[in-house]
Design an enzyme around this catalytic site. Structure first.
Site, PDB file in Angstrom:
ATOM      1  CB  ILE A  58      -1.010   0.017   1.095  1.00  0.00           C
ATOM      2  CG1 ILE A  58      -0.254  -0.358   2.525  1.00  0.00           C
ATOM      3  CG2 ILE A  58      -2.218  -1.117   0.772  1.00  0.00           C
ATOM      4  CD1 ILE A  58      -1.161  -0.034   3.769  1.00  0.00           C
ATOM      5  NE  ARG A  78       7.722  -0.239  -4.048  1.00  0.00           N
ATOM      6  CZ  ARG A  78       8.542  -1.311  -4.046  1.00  0.00           C
ATOM      7  NH1 ARG A  78       9.840  -1.387  -3.681  1.00  0.00           N
ATOM      8  NH2 ARG A  78       7.932  -2.543  -4.189  1.00  0.00           N
ATOM      9  N   GLY A  79       8.484   3.849   0.198  1.00  0.00           N
ATOM     10  CA  GLY A  79       9.299   5.002   0.723  1.00  0.00           C
ATOM     11  C   GLY A  79      10.610   4.585   0.355  1.00  0.00           C
ATOM     12  CG  PHE A 130      15.319   3.384   4.231  1.00  0.00           C
ATOM     13  CD1 PHE A 130      16.645   3.456   3.712  1.00  0.00           C
ATOM     14  CD2 PHE A 130      15.246   4.405   5.224  1.00  0.00           C
ATOM     15  CE1 PHE A 130      17.540   4.423   3.744  1.00  0.00           C
ATOM     16  CE2 PHE A 130      16.052   5.342   5.093  1.00  0.00           C
ATOM     17  CZ  PHE A 130      17.350   5.392   4.655  1.00  0.00           C
ATOM     18  N   GLY A 131      11.852   1.237   2.540  1.00  0.00           N
ATOM     19  CA  GLY A 131      11.109  -0.150   2.682  1.00  0.00           C
ATOM     20  C   GLY A 131       9.621  -0.005   2.088  1.00  0.00           C
ATOM     21  CB  THR A 132       7.362  -2.477   0.872  1.00  0.00           C
ATOM     22  OG1 THR A 132       8.799  -2.382   0.028  1.00  0.00           O
ATOM     23  CG2 THR A 132       6.476  -2.385  -0.159  1.00  0.00           C
ATOM     24  CB  VAL A 133       3.670   0.687   3.685  1.00  0.00           C
ATOM     25  CG1 VAL A 133       2.538   0.681   4.784  1.00  0.00           C
ATOM     26  CG2 VAL A 133       4.668   1.744   4.156  1.00  0.00           C
ATOM     27  CG  ASP A 156      10.111  13.710   5.617  1.00  0.00           C
ATOM     28  OD1 ASP A 156      10.140  14.578   4.792  1.00  0.00           O
ATOM     29  OD2 ASP A 156      10.171  12.626   5.336  1.00  0.00           O
TER      30      ASP A 156
HETATM   31  P1  ADP Z   1       8.934   6.333   4.061  1.00  0.00           P
HETATM   32  O1  ADP Z   1       9.619   6.830   5.424  1.00  0.00           O
HETATM   33  O2  ADP Z   1       9.692   5.401   3.365  1.00  0.00           O
HETATM   34  O3  ADP Z   1       8.492   7.713   3.530  1.00  0.00           O
HETATM   35  P2  ADP Z   1       6.232   6.003   5.415  1.00  0.00           P
HETATM   36  O4  ADP Z   1       6.132   5.937   6.663  1.00  0.00           O
HETATM   37  O5  ADP Z   1       6.023   7.622   4.804  1.00  0.00           O
HETATM   38  O6  ADP Z   1       7.736   5.695   4.534  1.00  0.00           O
HETATM   39  O7  ADP Z   1       5.010   5.353   4.364  1.00  0.00           O
HETATM   40  C1  ADP Z   1       5.191   5.405   2.820  1.00  0.00           C
HETATM   41  C2  ADP Z   1       3.640   5.587   2.232  1.00  0.00           C
HETATM   42  O8  ADP Z   1       3.039   4.412   2.810  1.00  0.00           O
HETATM   43  C3  ADP Z   1       2.845   6.541   2.791  1.00  0.00           C
HETATM   44  O9  ADP Z   1       3.268   7.707   2.239  1.00  0.00           O
HETATM   45  C4  ADP Z   1       1.447   6.050   2.785  1.00  0.00           C
HETATM   46  O10 ADP Z   1       1.067   6.181   1.372  1.00  0.00           O
HETATM   47  C5  ADP Z   1       1.641   4.590   3.310  1.00  0.00           C
HETATM   48  N1  ADP Z   1       1.556   4.376   4.456  1.00  0.00           N
HETATM   49  C6  ADP Z   1       2.451   4.494   5.468  1.00  0.00           C
HETATM   50  N2  ADP Z   1       1.727   4.089   6.639  1.00  0.00           N
HETATM   51  C7  ADP Z   1       0.525   3.627   6.470  1.00  0.00           C
HETATM   52  C8  ADP Z   1      -0.501   3.493   7.266  1.00  0.00           C
HETATM   53  N3  ADP Z   1      -0.393   3.162   8.543  1.00  0.00           N
HETATM   54  N4  ADP Z   1      -1.850   3.117   6.739  1.00  0.00           N
HETATM   55  C9  ADP Z   1      -1.774   3.247   5.406  1.00  0.00           C
HETATM   56  N5  ADP Z   1      -0.968   3.621   4.392  1.00  0.00           N
HETATM   57  C10 ADP Z   1       0.251   3.827   5.099  1.00  0.00           C
HETATM   58 MG    MG Z   2       7.019   9.008   4.091  1.00  0.00          MG
HETATM   59 MG    MG Z   3      10.396   8.343   6.304  1.00  0.00          MG
END
Ligand code: ADP
Ligand code: MG
Ligand code: MG
Length: 268
Positions: free
Chosen positions: A13, A15-16, A18-21, A130
């Site tokens: 759902i 992606r950032g 370092f990783g994937t959500v 951020d």
């Molecule tokens: P990064 O540090 O890599 O930016 P994030 O924590 O911002 O990672 O998460 C990347 C994306 O994943 C977010 O912008 C959002 O679209 C989705 N996401 C992150 N956490 C959640 C959550 N708890 N519920 C739904 N979507 C999420």
């Molecule tokens: Mg983020």
């Molecule tokens: Mg981040």
């Protein structure tokens, strides 16, 4: 603590860097969560590992607050580090803004919730560093939830912050100047976010990262008529006070909460 194998990872759902959500299911509680899975192989050095520890530590420290996403659990194995979060709606503020400018009353309600979260962070001595639409999520009741504390930092008691972090459109000028800075960087980024909510465009832009940085450092804040025709002078007054180049003259998050435009926000 919950165990990793108790979560069934479903679709991706987000992606950032370092990783994937992933959306995931936790059978014993019959609940869905979000799993932020970081590939340890991508964490190149001590700084990156530090970010992950800080992320979990800051979220724990700041909870509970109605506008800050809480952390459910963390776990680690040789390959991955995982953070379990409440599952938010698939659309972040970024997707909402991409659909076009928000009505002023809606923007005021969201700005108020963001400033409530920021005031809480700053009172507890944490800078987020951020703030941007991609990191502002919504729970099922449409409450705004500040998330992604990977760049958070403790300040105060003689601790100053430095280091180039954040996203080009949203980064404060004093961060780009390479000097020490304070928590007011979050107010700038929140002001830029609010500008984008009201107009659909960022205040400073360019064709490359360097050009965006140039604009952040040198361009005057403007309100082009095509995008700001229907925006009130009170909203613009708050934007001027948040997107103020001099951090010592920039409004604080707490002061911004008492600005007439925010006080007029209808949270019902
Ligand atoms: P990064 O540090 O890599 O930016 P994030 O924590 O911002 O990672 O998460 C990347 C994306 O994943 C977010 O912008 C959002 O679209 C989705 N996401 C992150 N956490 C959640 C959550 N708890 N519920 C739904 N979507 C999420
Ligand atoms: Mg983020
Ligand atoms: Mg981040």
């Amino acid at each position: 603590a919950l165990m990793k194998q108790q979560y069934e990872a479903l679709e991706e759902i987000g992606r950032g860097k370092f990783g994937t959500v992933f959306r995931c299911f936790h059978p014993s509680s019959n609940q869905f969560y979000a799993l932020k899975v970081i590939d340890n192989g991508l964490l190149s050095d001590a700084t990156d590992r530090h970010c992950l520890e800080v992320e979990a530590k800051a979220m724990t420290f700041l909870s509970p607050h109605p506008n800050i996403l809480e952390i459910i659990d963390t776990f680690q194995d040789a390959q991955t580090s995982t953070i379990v979060l409440p599952l938010c709606q698939p659309r972040t503020l970024f997707e909402h803004i991409a659909d076009g400018p928000l009505p002023e009353s809606h923007a005021a309600s969201l700005a108020k919730q963001l400033l409530e979260a920021l005031t809480h962070c700053h009172e507890l001595g944490v800078a987020h560093r951020d703030i941007k639409p991609e990191n502002l999520l919504f729970d099922e009741a449409d409450n705004l939830k500040l998330s992604d504390f990977g760049f958070a930092e403790w300040f105060g008691e003689g601790r100053t912050m430095s280091g180039l972090v954040g996203s080009p459109y949203y980064v404060a000028p004093e961060v780009l100047m390479g000097k020490d800075y304070d928590e007011k960087v979050d107010v700038w980024s929140s002001g830029v976010t609010l500008y984008a909510m009201l107009s659909g465009i960022p205040p400073f832009y360019g064709d490359s990262t360097e050009e965006i940085f140039e604009a952040v450092l040198r361009s005057n804040l403007r309100f082009p008529t095509t995008n700001f025709r229907s925006v009130s002078s009170s909203a613009k007054d708050l934007l001027r006070k948040m997107i103020c180049r001099d951090p010592s003259r920039r409004i604080s998050a707490h002061q911004a909460l008492n600005h007439p435009w925010i006080l007029s926000a209808d949270l019902s």
